[in-house]
Write a protein that holds these residues in place. Structure first.
Motif, PDB file in Angstrom:
ATOM      1  N   PHE A 102       0.969  -1.383  -0.248  1.00 51.98           N
ATOM      2  CA  PHE A 102       0.121   0.228  -0.381  1.00 51.98           C
ATOM      3  C   PHE A 102       0.693   1.314   0.567  1.00 51.98           C
ATOM      4  O   PHE A 102       0.677   2.002  -1.177  1.00 51.98           O
ATOM      5  N   ASP A 103       2.041   1.043   0.737  1.00 53.50           N
ATOM      6  CA  ASP A 103       2.420   2.220   0.895  1.00 53.50           C
ATOM      7  C   ASP A 103       3.690   2.804  -0.930  1.00 53.50           C
ATOM      8  O   ASP A 103       3.538   4.102  -0.792  1.00 53.50           O
ATOM      9  N   ARG A 104       4.037   1.487  -1.081  1.00 49.84           N
ATOM     10  CA  ARG A 104       5.172   1.278  -2.333  1.00 49.84           C
ATOM     11  C   ARG A 104       3.551   2.354  -3.286  1.00 49.84           C
ATOM     12  O   ARG A 104       4.103   3.055  -4.533  1.00 49.84           O
ATOM     13  N   ILE A 105       2.532   1.820  -3.761  1.00 45.06           N
ATOM     14  CA  ILE A 105       1.646   2.437  -4.710  1.00 45.06           C
ATOM     15  C   ILE A 105       1.592   3.367  -3.998  1.00 45.06           C
ATOM     16  O   ILE A 105       0.789   4.262  -5.240  1.00 45.06           O
ATOM     17  N   THR A 106       0.657   4.025  -2.965  1.00 48.77           N
ATOM     18  CA  THR A 106      -0.400   4.717  -2.629  1.00 48.77           C
ATOM     19  C   THR A 106       1.242   6.212  -3.072  1.00 48.77           C
ATOM     20  O   THR A 106       0.706   7.574  -3.246  1.00 48.77           O
ATOM     21  N   GLN A 107       2.242   6.204  -3.068  1.00 46.31           N
ATOM     22  CA  GLN A 107       3.988   7.270  -3.231  1.00 46.31           C
ATOM     23  C   GLN A 107       3.632   7.391  -4.354  1.00 46.31           C
ATOM     24  O   GLN A 107       4.539   8.246  -4.684  1.00 46.31           O
ATOM     25  N   ALA A 108       3.922   6.144  -5.327  1.00 42.93           N
ATOM     26  CA  ALA A 108       3.645   6.714  -6.938  1.00 42.93           C
ATOM     27  C   ALA A 108       2.506   7.055  -7.618  1.00 42.93           C
ATOM     28  O   ALA A 108       1.913   7.488  -7.153  1.00 42.93           O
ATOM     29  N   ASP A 109       2.823   8.189  -8.732  1.00 44.28           N
ATOM     30  CA  ASP A 109       1.964   8.643  -8.464  1.00 44.28           C
ATOM     31  C   ASP A 109       1.855   8.149 -10.330  1.00 44.28           C
ATOM     32  O   ASP A 109       0.810   8.185 -12.248  1.00 44.28           O
ATOM     33  N   GLN A 110       2.917   7.404 -11.195  1.00 45.68           N
ATOM     34  CA  GLN A 110       2.598   6.500 -12.797  1.00 45.68           C
ATOM     35  C   GLN A 110       3.442   5.596 -11.920  1.00 45.68           C
ATOM     36  O   GLN A 110       4.409   4.656 -10.963  1.00 45.68           O
ATOM     37  N   TYR A 111       3.770   4.404 -13.147  1.00 45.68           N
ATOM     38  CA  TYR A 111       4.330   2.900 -13.234  1.00 45.68           C
ATOM     39  C   TYR A 111       5.466   3.492 -12.796  1.00 45.68           C
ATOM     40  O   TYR A 111       6.636   4.007 -13.510  1.00 45.68           O
ATOM     41  N   ASP A 112       5.869   1.951 -12.781  1.00 48.83           N
ATOM     42  CA  ASP A 112       7.549   2.124 -11.422  1.00 48.83           C
ATOM     43  C   ASP A 112       8.130   0.957 -11.684  1.00 48.83           C
ATOM     44  O   ASP A 112       7.045  -0.271 -10.995  1.00 48.83           O
ATOM     45  N   PRO A 113       8.695   0.071 -12.850  1.00 47.97           N
ATOM     46  CA  PRO A 113       8.720  -1.009 -12.714  1.00 47.97           C
ATOM     47  C   PRO A 113       9.716  -1.476 -11.627  1.00 47.97           C
ATOM     48  O   PRO A 113       9.454  -2.660 -11.791  1.00 47.97           O
ATOM     49  N   LEU A 114       9.867  -0.570 -10.563  1.00 48.41           N
ATOM     50  CA  LEU A 114      10.535  -1.728  -9.995  1.00 48.41           C
ATOM     51  C   LEU A 114      10.039  -2.378  -8.683  1.00 48.41           C
ATOM     52  O   LEU A 114       9.789  -3.391  -7.510  1.00 48.41           O
ATOM     53  N   TRP A 115       8.263  -1.722  -8.690  1.00 47.97           N
ATOM     54  CA  TRP A 115       7.333  -1.892  -7.993  1.00 47.97           C
ATOM     55  C   TRP A 115       6.153  -2.194  -9.016  1.00 47.97           C
ATOM     56  O   TRP A 115       5.375  -1.126  -9.631  1.00 47.97           O
ATOM     57  N   PRO A 116       5.871  -3.124  -9.906  1.00 49.15           N
ATOM     58  CA  PRO A 116       5.105  -3.233 -10.853  1.00 49.15           C
ATOM     59  C   PRO A 116       3.845  -2.975 -10.809  1.00 49.15           C
ATOM     60  O   PRO A 116       2.891  -2.419 -11.629  1.00 49.15           O
ATOM     61  N   ALA A 117       3.106  -3.963  -9.304  1.00 49.41           N
ATOM     62  CA  ALA A 117       1.903  -3.263  -9.264  1.00 49.41           C
ATOM     63  C   ALA A 117       1.118  -1.689  -9.795  1.00 49.41           C
ATOM     64  O   ALA A 117      -0.072  -1.079  -9.386  1.00 49.41           O
ATOM     65  N   THR A 118       2.017  -1.053  -9.422  1.00 46.61           N
ATOM     66  CA  THR A 118       2.299   0.454  -9.732  1.00 46.61           C
ATOM     67  C   THR A 118       1.391   0.436 -11.218  1.00 46.61           C
ATOM     68  O   THR A 118       0.192   2.236 -11.457  1.00 46.61           O
ATOM     69  N   ILE A 119       1.589   0.063 -12.187  1.00 46.25           N
ATOM     70  CA  ILE A 119       0.350  -0.287 -13.020  1.00 46.25           C
ATOM     71  C   ILE A 119      -0.329   0.302 -13.385  1.00 46.25           C
ATOM     72  O   ILE A 119      -1.482   0.623 -13.509  1.00 46.25           O
ATOM     73  N   VAL A 120      -1.601   0.419 -12.167  1.00 48.78           N
ATOM     74  CA  VAL A 120      -2.941   1.038 -11.265  1.00 48.78           C
ATOM     75  C   VAL A 120      -2.918   1.993 -12.251  1.00 48.78           C
ATOM     76  O   VAL A 120      -3.840   2.560 -12.413  1.00 48.78           O
ATOM     77  N   HIS A 121      -1.506   3.267 -11.559  1.00 50.84           N
ATOM     78  CA  HIS A 121      -2.026   3.884 -11.766  1.00 50.84           C
ATOM     79  C   HIS A 121      -2.093   5.007 -13.603  1.00 50.84           C
ATOM     80  O   HIS A 121      -2.721   5.633 -14.054  1.00 50.84           O
ATOM     81  N   ASP A 122      -1.768   4.117 -14.107  1.00 50.99           N
ATOM     82  CA  ASP A 122      -1.773   4.176 -15.711  1.00 50.99           C
ATOM     83  C   ASP A 122      -3.046   2.935 -16.315  1.00 50.99           C
ATOM     84  O   ASP A 122      -3.200   3.831 -17.070  1.00 50.99           O
ATOM     85  N   CYS A 123      -4.026   2.968 -15.745  1.00 47.58           N
ATOM     86  CA  CYS A 123      -4.669   2.071 -16.043  1.00 47.58           C
ATOM     87  C   CYS A 123      -6.092   2.780 -15.651  1.00 47.58           C
ATOM     88  O   CYS A 123      -6.062   4.801 -15.734  1.00 47.58           O
ATOM     89  N   ARG A 124      -7.092   3.049 -16.922  1.00 43.56           N
ATOM     90  CA  ARG A 124      -8.253   3.887 -17.675  1.00 43.56           C
ATOM     91  C   ARG A 124      -9.422   3.885 -15.532  1.00 43.56           C
ATOM     92  O   ARG A 124      -9.443   2.305 -15.400  1.00 43.56           O
ATOM     93  N   ASN A 125      -9.961   5.251 -15.428  1.00 44.82           N
ATOM     94  CA  ASN A 125     -10.780   4.578 -14.325  1.00 44.82           C
ATOM     95  C   ASN A 125     -10.257   3.511 -13.197  1.00 44.82           C
ATOM     96  O   ASN A 125     -10.665   3.288 -13.146  1.00 44.82           O
ATOM     97  N   ALA A 126      -8.888   4.123 -12.691  1.00 46.72           N
ATOM     98  CA  ALA A 126      -8.313   3.462 -11.656  1.00 46.72           C
ATOM     99  C   ALA A 126      -8.458   3.641 -10.425  1.00 46.72           C
ATOM    100  O   ALA A 126      -9.511   5.397 -10.333  1.00 46.72           O
ATOM    101  N   LEU A 127      -9.209   2.391  -8.803  1.00 48.34           N
ATOM    102  CA  LEU A 127      -9.531   2.850  -7.995  1.00 48.34           C
ATOM    103  C   LEU A 127      -8.197   2.137  -6.945  1.00 48.34           C
ATOM    104  O   LEU A 127      -7.808   1.272  -7.129  1.00 48.34           O
ATOM    105  N   ILE A 128      -8.667   2.908  -5.777  1.00 48.30           N
ATOM    106  CA  ILE A 128      -7.395   0.914  -4.879  1.00 48.30           C
ATOM    107  C   ILE A 128      -7.959   1.381  -3.428  1.00 48.30           C
ATOM    108  O   ILE A 128      -9.012   2.690  -3.115  1.00 48.30           O
ATOM    109  N   TYR A 129      -8.429  -0.260  -3.870  1.00 45.27           N
ATOM    110  CA  TYR A 129      -9.093  -0.489  -2.098  1.00 45.27           C
ATOM    111  C   TYR A 129      -8.536  -0.586  -1.183  1.00 45.27           C
ATOM    112  O   TYR A 129      -8.185  -1.784  -1.899  1.00 45.27           O
TER     113      TYR A 129
END
Length: 252
Positions: free
Chosen positions: A210-237
């Motif tokens: 959660f920490d790694r993903i929410t501190q990113a604002d775009q895709y970071d290849p070191l933490w691939p789950a950050t791809i969510v920021h590049d997806c359309r109509n994305a949400l984090i639950y």
């Protein structure tokens, strides 16, 4: 891009909220939903079953599966194997939700490029549920270092992903028990073929993710789950346990 975050009290409430999104999509006449196998999506599967709704129009796209090499060909893991991703879908989605085998779409390791066209032929994925590896941020089987435009393909799992997957399936005792190869949807298709996406993060062991993903604002290849920021109509639950680490450290 800042992806909206919704924090709910627990995993059950998370499952109910995401299941409701699926049911709303289904009310339009169809719902093609991408699922990760394992614990992250189990509350959603349970909530769909408990809803008692008519799910005949639901189609499931599984994002990955372990494979083994047989000569010059790849073989999908036997679905009766406890850690088979397809087997997880059969046990947690198809059977409990009353869906037939034609409701399930999975990538073919011997023709991975065909997966993209199969999804396009269905009009894309209405909602893709994503999960993050707790230790290395893999999404599907895209491990650290995955390029942003990686296609569906067979990959060799890094040690970090195999270590994460021990906690995904209780029958796996050590990284040595995790298959070495898998076929996975690519990061490119997660973005290009999904009309919307939801990242599922629940439990204390997902606090770092959660920490790694929410501190990113775009895709970071070191933490691939950050791809969510590049997806359309994305949400984090997330549930409160997953969000607690960042709350303590003042991460919004």
């Amino acid at each position: 891009m800042t992806t909206p975050i919704t924090v709910v009290p627990d995993a059950a409430r998370l499952g109910e909220a995401v299941a409701q999104r699926i049911l709303e999509q289904l009310s339009t006449g169809r719902a093609i939903v991408g699922f990760p196998a394992g614990r992250s999506a189990t509350p959603v599967a349970a909530a769909l079953k408990e809803s008692g709704a008519d799910l005949d129009g639901l189609q499931i796209v599984m994002m990955d599966e372990y494979v083994t090499r047989q000569g010059s060909h790849w073989e999908l893991l036997d679905p009766h194997t406890p850690h088979s991703c397809i087997g997880w879908a059969e046990r947690n989605l198809l059977g409990p939700l009353g869906l037939g085998p034609t409701s399930l779409l999975t990538p073919d390791p011997n023709e991975p490029e065909a997966f993209r066209q199969e999804i396009l032929d269905r009009g894309g994925i209405d909602l893709f549920l994503l999960a993050s590896g707790q230790g290395d941020g893999h999404v599907a089987l895209n491990g650290p270092g995955t390029p942003r435009h990686a296609p569906t393909r067979v990959v060799e799992l890094p040690e970090s992903t195999r270590r994460d997957n021990v906690s995904t399936f209780p029958n796996l005792q050590s990284p040595a028990d995790v298959p070495t190869y898998g076929v996975t949807i690519g990061t490119a298709e997660l973005v290009e073929l999904s009309h919307s996406a939801v990242m599922l993060l629940w439990g204390e062991n997902k606090a770092y993710a959660f920490d790694r993903i929410t501190q990113a604002d775009q895709y970071d290849p070191l933490w691939p789950a950050t791809i969510v920021h590049d997806c359309r109509n994305a949400l984090i639950y997330a549930d409160e346990e997953a969000a607690q680490k960042s709350e303590r450290e003042g991460v919004s």
